[in-house]
Design a protein around this motif. Structure first.
Motif, PDB file in Angstrom:
ATOM      1  N   UNK A  14      -9.884  -8.990   5.583  1.00  0.00           N
ATOM      2  CA  UNK A  14      -8.764  -9.455   5.203  1.00  0.00           C
ATOM      3  C   UNK A  14      -8.101  -8.538   4.305  1.00  0.00           C
ATOM      4  N   UNK A  15      -6.659  -8.331   4.283  1.00  0.00           N
ATOM      5  CA  UNK A  15      -6.138  -7.736   3.053  1.00  0.00           C
ATOM      6  C   UNK A  15      -6.452  -8.499   2.025  1.00  0.00           C
ATOM      7  N   UNK A  16      -6.388  -9.541   1.779  1.00  0.00           N
ATOM      8  CA  UNK A  16      -6.614 -10.394   0.736  1.00  0.00           C
ATOM      9  C   UNK A  16      -8.137  -9.937   0.077  1.00  0.00           C
ATOM     10  N   UNK A  17      -9.032 -10.064   0.893  1.00  0.00           N
ATOM     11  CA  UNK A  17     -10.279  -9.463   0.471  1.00  0.00           C
ATOM     12  C   UNK A  17     -10.275  -8.009  -0.168  1.00  0.00           C
ATOM     13  N   UNK A  82     -10.952  -1.294   6.624  1.00  0.00           N
ATOM     14  CA  UNK A  82     -11.486  -2.473   6.533  1.00  0.00           C
ATOM     15  C   UNK A  82     -10.393  -3.726   7.048  1.00  0.00           C
ATOM     16  N   UNK A  83      -9.096  -3.559   6.874  1.00  0.00           N
ATOM     17  CA  UNK A  83      -8.079  -4.395   7.277  1.00  0.00           C
ATOM     18  C   UNK A  83      -6.874  -3.781   7.580  1.00  0.00           C
ATOM     19  N   UNK A  84      -6.826  -2.723   8.534  1.00  0.00           N
ATOM     20  CA  UNK A  84      -5.351  -2.094   8.588  1.00  0.00           C
ATOM     21  C   UNK A  84      -4.663  -1.655   7.681  1.00  0.00           C
ATOM     22  N   UNK A  85      -3.109  -1.705   8.336  1.00  0.00           N
ATOM     23  CA  UNK A  85      -2.126  -1.193   7.198  1.00  0.00           C
ATOM     24  C   UNK A  85      -1.947  -2.018   6.103  1.00  0.00           C
ATOM     25  N   UNK A  86      -2.081  -3.498   6.452  1.00  0.00           N
ATOM     26  CA  UNK A  86      -1.847  -4.140   5.233  1.00  0.00           C
ATOM     27  C   UNK A  86      -3.108  -4.018   4.161  1.00  0.00           C
ATOM     28  N   UNK A  87      -4.181  -3.780   4.579  1.00  0.00           N
ATOM     29  CA  UNK A  87      -5.567  -3.516   3.872  1.00  0.00           C
ATOM     30  C   UNK A  87      -5.287  -2.278   3.142  1.00  0.00           C
ATOM     31  N   UNK A  88      -4.576  -1.211   3.726  1.00  0.00           N
ATOM     32  CA  UNK A  88      -4.366  -0.036   3.009  1.00  0.00           C
ATOM     33  C   UNK A  88      -3.544  -0.237   1.877  1.00  0.00           C
ATOM     34  N   UNK A  89      -2.439  -0.986   2.170  1.00  0.00           N
ATOM     35  CA  UNK A  89      -1.157  -1.281   0.947  1.00  0.00           C
ATOM     36  C   UNK A  89      -2.044  -2.231   0.255  1.00  0.00           C
TER      37      UNK A  89
END
Length: 405
Positions: A14-17, A82-89
């Protein structure tokens, strides 16, 4: 114990992680881009097994080849894996915002790191970087230079990086390592780790490369035609981010040419901000936020800081996104694996060179700093303390040494 989880399953997060982990890194990652790579390796490879050693080294090699802030590009790619585009951001914002906020606060007049205590704190943080980089070199060398061929490549790369000044020496070292890997490592380079999961389609990659070139070539023309001061600021910082290899301190001459030589920022202001930038965690590129905030051209203040910060990071991320869709195809070829083995060994050599110059040579200036560096190294290697605890010990030790002397 070997982690047998398929790489594509490791990419499910997850992006939060990602944000939580990189926020902690953004608050505690002192020492500059080389040290950051050590922090990232500890979190993503050793502790959480998001990547294996080979995959991480491949990412480091790729980002060293590309212009832009290398350590931030690695963090950006880890978040995307780990979490796609939101993870990169999430990785970018969490790792960058803490130091950017500090730099903007300083731009508004906060007197940080002055006097014996402040100087001791700064010196202690530099000593911590010695221990962190040494840990990274040791760990990567075990995995990436296991035979005489790759150990020799690493040694030659270290010599090249030390003897050839500037970023050109690093690029030369990696290029020589890649050639030597092609010639010497075809038998020793087995299959690389599983295919990295980057949810970037080819058309997105091509679009990113087109945007990168359009901005690089078109912004000066638009600025000349419109006379916009805000676009002039964006162009200056975008150009600095687009033309620097390796990131970190290498960007400073380009920033100086963009804001000091043009009269936007005084030399005294530039040097004061540079001193503080060395003492804060996170990427050195956040120095741009300070410069944008105090610049006499453009919006200035918080808005100017945001413009400068976005502009200096954008080109490196556009290039990374542009290259990633084509990378897995290349890295699975036999010749490509050999080339990558040699380049990875060269990265170990470059890290070893950086450990000596500038990390060790500028931080360890006497018996006291050397002893403190040894303590920090033992706390990391033998006691397995988390890096942030070692940062606290090193900073406190630096203050004590300053007061004693």
């Amino acid at each position: 114990m070997t982690d047998t989880t398929p790489t594509h399953l490791k990419g499910q997060g997850s992006a939060w992680e990602v944000f939580r982990i990189f926020l902690r890194l953004g608050l505690t990652s002192f020492g500059g881009p080389i040290a950051h790579l050590g922090y990232f390796r500890t979190e993503a490879v050793e502790r959480r097994k998001w990547l294996d050693e080979q995959e991480y080294a491949d990412l480091v090699t790729l980002c060293q080849f590309l212009p832009g802030p290398a350590s931030s590009q690695v963090g950006f790619a880890i978040g995307m894996h780990r979490a796609g585009a939101l993870g990169a951001l999430a990785a970018f914002l969490a790792f960058t915002v803490p130091s950017a906020v500090i730099m903007v606060v300083f731009a508004y007049g906060a007197a940080l790191f002055t006097g014996p205590v402040g100087e001791g704190l700064l010196n202690g943080l530099k000593i911590v970087a010695v221990a962190i980089v040494a840990q990274a070199v040791l760990g990567m060398a075990r995995n990436l230079t296991p035979d005489k061929q790759r150990a020799s490549i690493a040694a030659v790369a270290a010599a090249a990086a030390l003897l050839i000044p500037g970023a050109f020496g690093q690029i030369t070292a990696i290029a020589l390592g890649a050639i030597a890997g092609y010639l010497l490592c075809r038998k020793s380079s087995g299959a690389t780790g599983g295919v990295l999961h980057f949810p970037v389609k080819r058309r997105v990659g091509i679009t990113s490369l087109v945007i990168f070139m359009t901005l690089l070539l078109g912004l000066p023309l638009v600025v000349a035609a419109t006379g916009s001061s805000s676009l002039a600021v964006f162009d200056a910082f975008y150009r600095a981010g687009a033309l620097v290899f390796g990131g970190g301190h290498v960007v400073l001459p380009l920033l100086q040419a963009g804001v000091v030589d043009t009269g936007w920022v005084s030399d005294q202001q530039f040097l004061a901000g540079y001193g503080v930038a060395q003492a804060v965690p996170g990427p050195l590129f956040t120095f741009a936020a300070y410069l944008g905030a105090i610049s006499d051209v453009g919006p200035g203040g918080v808005l100017g800081a945001g413009v400068a910060l976005a502009a200096v990071f954008l080109p490196g991320f556009l290039l990374l996104v542009g290259v990633l869709p084509f990378w897995n195809v290349l890295r699975q070829r036999a010749w490509s694996q050999a080339v990558m083995s040699g380049a990875n060994a060269a990265v170990v050599g470059i890290l070893a060179a950086a450990l000596y110059q500038p990390v060790f040579s500028t931080a360890v200036t006497g018996q006291g700093p050397f002893a403190l560096g040894l303590v920090c190294f033992v706390l990391l290697i033998a006691w397995k303390l988390p890096p942030w605890m070692v940062v606290v010990v090193g900073a406190a030790g630096g203050v004590v040494l300053a007061l004693l002397t």
